[in-house]
Design a protein around this motif. Structure first.
Motif, mmCIF file in Angstrom:
data_model
loop_
_atom_site.group_PDB
_atom_site.id
_atom_site.type_symbol
_atom_site.label_atom_id
_atom_site.label_comp_id
_atom_site.label_asym_id
_atom_site.label_seq_id
_atom_site.Cartn_x
_atom_site.Cartn_y
_atom_site.Cartn_z
ATOM 1 N N LYS A 129 0.813 -1.225 0.000
ATOM 2 C CA LYS A 129 0.000 0.000 0.000
ATOM 3 C C LYS A 129 0.847 1.277 0.000
ATOM 4 N N ALA A 130 1.949 1.247 -0.737
ATOM 5 C CA ALA A 130 2.772 2.458 -0.851
ATOM 6 C C ALA A 130 1.974 3.602 -1.469
ATOM 7 N N LEU A 131 0.973 3.246 -2.291
ATOM 8 C CA LEU A 131 0.127 4.279 -2.907
ATOM 9 C C LEU A 131 -1.224 4.391 -2.201
ATOM 10 N N ALA A 132 -1.311 3.842 -1.004
ATOM 11 C CA ALA A 132 -2.534 3.950 -0.193
ATOM 12 C C ALA A 132 -3.775 3.547 -0.982
ATOM 13 N N GLY A 133 -3.706 2.370 -1.591
ATOM 14 C CA GLY A 133 -4.863 1.895 -2.345
ATOM 15 C C GLY A 133 -5.193 2.786 -3.529
ATOM 16 N N GLY A 134 -4.166 3.363 -4.156
ATOM 17 C CA GLY A 134 -4.378 4.211 -5.332
ATOM 18 C C GLY A 134 -4.627 5.671 -4.989
ATOM 19 N N ASN A 135 -4.807 5.966 -3.702
ATOM 20 C CA ASN A 135 -5.121 7.344 -3.325
ATOM 21 C C ASN A 135 -3.936 8.296 -3.493
ATOM 22 N N LEU A 136 -2.722 7.739 -3.627
ATOM 23 C CA LEU A 136 -1.548 8.596 -3.840
ATOM 24 C C LEU A 136 -1.046 8.489 -5.276
ATOM 25 N N ILE A 137 -1.913 8.073 -6.179
ATOM 26 C CA ILE A 137 -1.474 7.822 -7.553
ATOM 27 C C ILE A 137 -0.979 9.098 -8.231
ATOM 28 N N SER A 138 -1.531 10.242 -7.849
ATOM 29 C CA SER A 138 -1.102 11.483 -8.515
ATOM 30 C C SER A 138 0.313 11.884 -8.102
ATOM 31 N N SER A 139 0.838 11.246 -7.060
ATOM 32 C CA SER A 139 2.241 11.480 -6.684
ATOM 33 C C SER A 139 2.936 10.122 -6.568
ATOM 34 N N ALA A 140 2.668 9.247 -7.538
ATOM 35 C CA ALA A 140 3.113 7.853 -7.439
ATOM 36 C C ALA A 140 4.626 7.726 -7.295
ATOM 37 N N LEU A 141 5.359 8.435 -8.131
ATOM 38 C CA LEU A 141 6.821 8.284 -8.107
ATOM 39 C C LEU A 141 7.386 8.693 -6.750
ATOM 40 N N GLU A 142 6.961 9.845 -6.279
ATOM 41 C CA GLU A 142 7.427 10.335 -4.976
ATOM 42 C C GLU A 142 7.011 9.363 -3.856
ATOM 43 N N SER A 143 5.778 8.858 -3.948
ATOM 44 C CA SER A 143 5.258 8.001 -2.877
ATOM 45 C C SER A 143 5.965 6.645 -2.836
ATOM 46 N N ILE A 144 6.228 6.081 -4.009
ATOM 47 C CA ILE A 144 6.942 4.791 -4.040
ATOM 48 C C ILE A 144 8.372 4.986 -3.542
ATOM 49 N N ASN A 145 9.006 6.056 -4.007
ATOM 50 C CA ASN A 145 10.386 6.304 -3.568
ATOM 51 C C ASN A 145 10.461 6.553 -2.068
ATOM 52 N N HIS A 146 9.436 7.196 -1.532
ATOM 53 C CA HIS A 146 9.416 7.438 -0.084
ATOM 54 C C HIS A 146 9.488 6.103 0.671
ATOM 55 N N VAL A 147 8.669 5.147 0.251
ATOM 56 C CA VAL A 147 8.640 3.855 0.960
ATOM 57 C C VAL A 147 9.939 3.082 0.712
ATOM 58 N N ARG A 148 10.438 3.145 -0.522
ATOM 59 C CA ARG A 148 11.663 2.396 -0.840
ATOM 60 C C ARG A 148 12.851 2.824 0.012
ATOM 61 N N GLN A 149 12.896 4.123 0.353
ATOM 62 C CA GLN A 149 14.084 4.582 1.081
ATOM 63 C C GLN A 149 13.939 4.444 2.601
ATOM 64 N N LEU A 150 12.812 3.939 3.074
ATOM 65 C CA LEU A 150 12.659 3.761 4.522
ATOM 66 C C LEU A 150 13.623 2.693 5.021
ATOM 67 N N SER A 151 14.205 2.939 6.157
ATOM 68 C CA SER A 151 15.157 1.982 6.714
ATOM 69 C C SER A 151 14.458 0.657 7.025
ATOM 70 N N GLY A 152 15.003 -0.424 6.494
ATOM 71 C CA GLY A 152 14.444 -1.747 6.772
ATOM 72 C C GLY A 152 13.546 -2.276 5.676
ATOM 73 N N VAL A 153 13.105 -1.424 4.759
ATOM 74 C CA VAL A 153 12.243 -1.902 3.664
ATOM 75 C C VAL A 153 13.130 -2.507 2.573
ATOM 76 N N HIS A 154 12.913 -3.792 2.290
ATOM 77 C CA HIS A 154 13.722 -4.474 1.276
ATOM 78 C C HIS A 154 13.028 -4.528 -0.079
ATOM 79 N N GLY A 155 11.727 -4.336 -0.084
ATOM 80 C CA GLY A 155 10.984 -4.395 -1.339
ATOM 81 C C GLY A 155 9.604 -3.797 -1.143
ATOM 82 N N VAL A 156 8.915 -3.586 -2.259
ATOM 83 C CA VAL A 156 7.577 -2.992 -2.209
ATOM 84 C C VAL A 156 6.666 -3.786 -3.138
ATOM 85 N N ALA A 157 5.509 -4.169 -2.654
ATOM 86 C CA ALA A 157 4.523 -4.850 -3.504
ATOM 87 C C ALA A 157 3.668 -3.787 -4.185
#
Ligand code: SF4
Ligand code: SF4
Length: 247
Positions: A129-157
């Motif tokens: 839910k990096a895009l909060a069920g599609g609710n962050l789709i208008s800022s998808a790139l920023e939102s996915i990158n935000h989750v990817r750079q969190l400490s401890g996150v190895h991957g994103v579904a």
């Protein structure tokens, strides 16, 4: 198979149903072994107590070689904290996004801290839910990158609905330079609001949150009026069940 791992999950409340889910997954995937099976207890604060018997079944199947790793998927910070202490759980699938949408007992910061601690305890973590069920789709790139750079996150579904989305995500995750025009197109595409009706309790919070007349309650379920909806997402933020999606 190469480096592809297949993960699936069971939300079964009892052993018999869980066994059916595993058998169905093996049959439909044409496999003798599932790499990762999650105890999917997204909306249970204490799945270790409420799904204890199902977890025991997963451990039994793991010993038999039918399951590779056991995971847990959750929308609760407390469940992720607890899972970090359980040696039988190797993989965590926590809900996290930059606004904390959908986390049932805390903030994005608290979930991020729980993820960090779990990774330090040796758990493998791929976020949902990096895009909060599609609710962050208008800022998808920023939102996915935000989750990817969190400490401890190895991957994103990530859920994907088109070849363009697959290509854009492959560029990003294979460390190629993301083609910004592709992302801009995806982020601007006309979307629609969907409500997972079977989980709707008819509480009406979403209707109250909408000032556009985009929702109403019909026979105890929230229904979208697409003509009026401007996809602002306020209703999704107000829904205690986290069942309103932008697709
Ligand atoms: S997305 Fe906004 S406009 Fe659409 S139904 Fe929800 S609150 Fe109303
Ligand atoms: S807030 Fe969620 S659960 Fe409540 S009526 Fe709306 S969609 Fe249904």
């Amino acid at each position: 198979q190469g480096e592809v791992l297949i993960a699936t999950k069971t939300h079964a409340p009892d052993v018999a149903t869980a066994r059916t889910h595993i058998e169905k997954a093996l049959h439909e995937l044409g496999r003798e072994r599932l790499d990762i099976v999650h105890l999917h207890a997204a909306r249970l604060a204490d799945p270790f107590r409420e799904r204890a018997a199902v977890l025991e079944l997963l451990m039994e199947l793991q010993q038999q070689g039918v399951i590779g790793l056991i995971g847990i998927s959750s929308h609760y910070v407390c469940a992720i904290r607890e899972a970090a202490k359980h040696p039988e759980i190797a993989v965590l699938h926590p809900l996290i996004n930059r606004l904390g949408r959908g986390i049932l007992d805390g903030s994005a910061k608290e979930m991020a801290d729980a993820i960090h601690a779990a990774a330090e305890a040796g758990k493998g973590i791929y976020a949902m839910k990096a895009l909060a069920g599609g609710n962050l789709i208008s800022s998808a790139l920023e939102s996915i990158n935000h989750v990817r750079q969190l400490s401890g996150v190895h991957g994103v579904a990530l859920g994907m609905l088109s070849n363009q989305e697959i290509d854009a995500n492959l560029d990003l995750f294979e460390q190629r330079d993301p083609v910004l025009s592709n992302w801009q197109t995806l982020q601007q595409r006309r979307r629609s609001l969907r409500i997972m009706e079977r989980f709707c309790t008819g509480c009406g919070s979403c209707v109250k949150a909408c000032s556009e007349g985009g929702l109403s309650l019909v026979e105890g379920k929230a229904v979208v009026n697409s003509e009026a909806c401007v996809l602002c997402g306020y209703c999704a933020a107000a829904c205690p069940e986290f069942i309103i999606r932008v697709v």
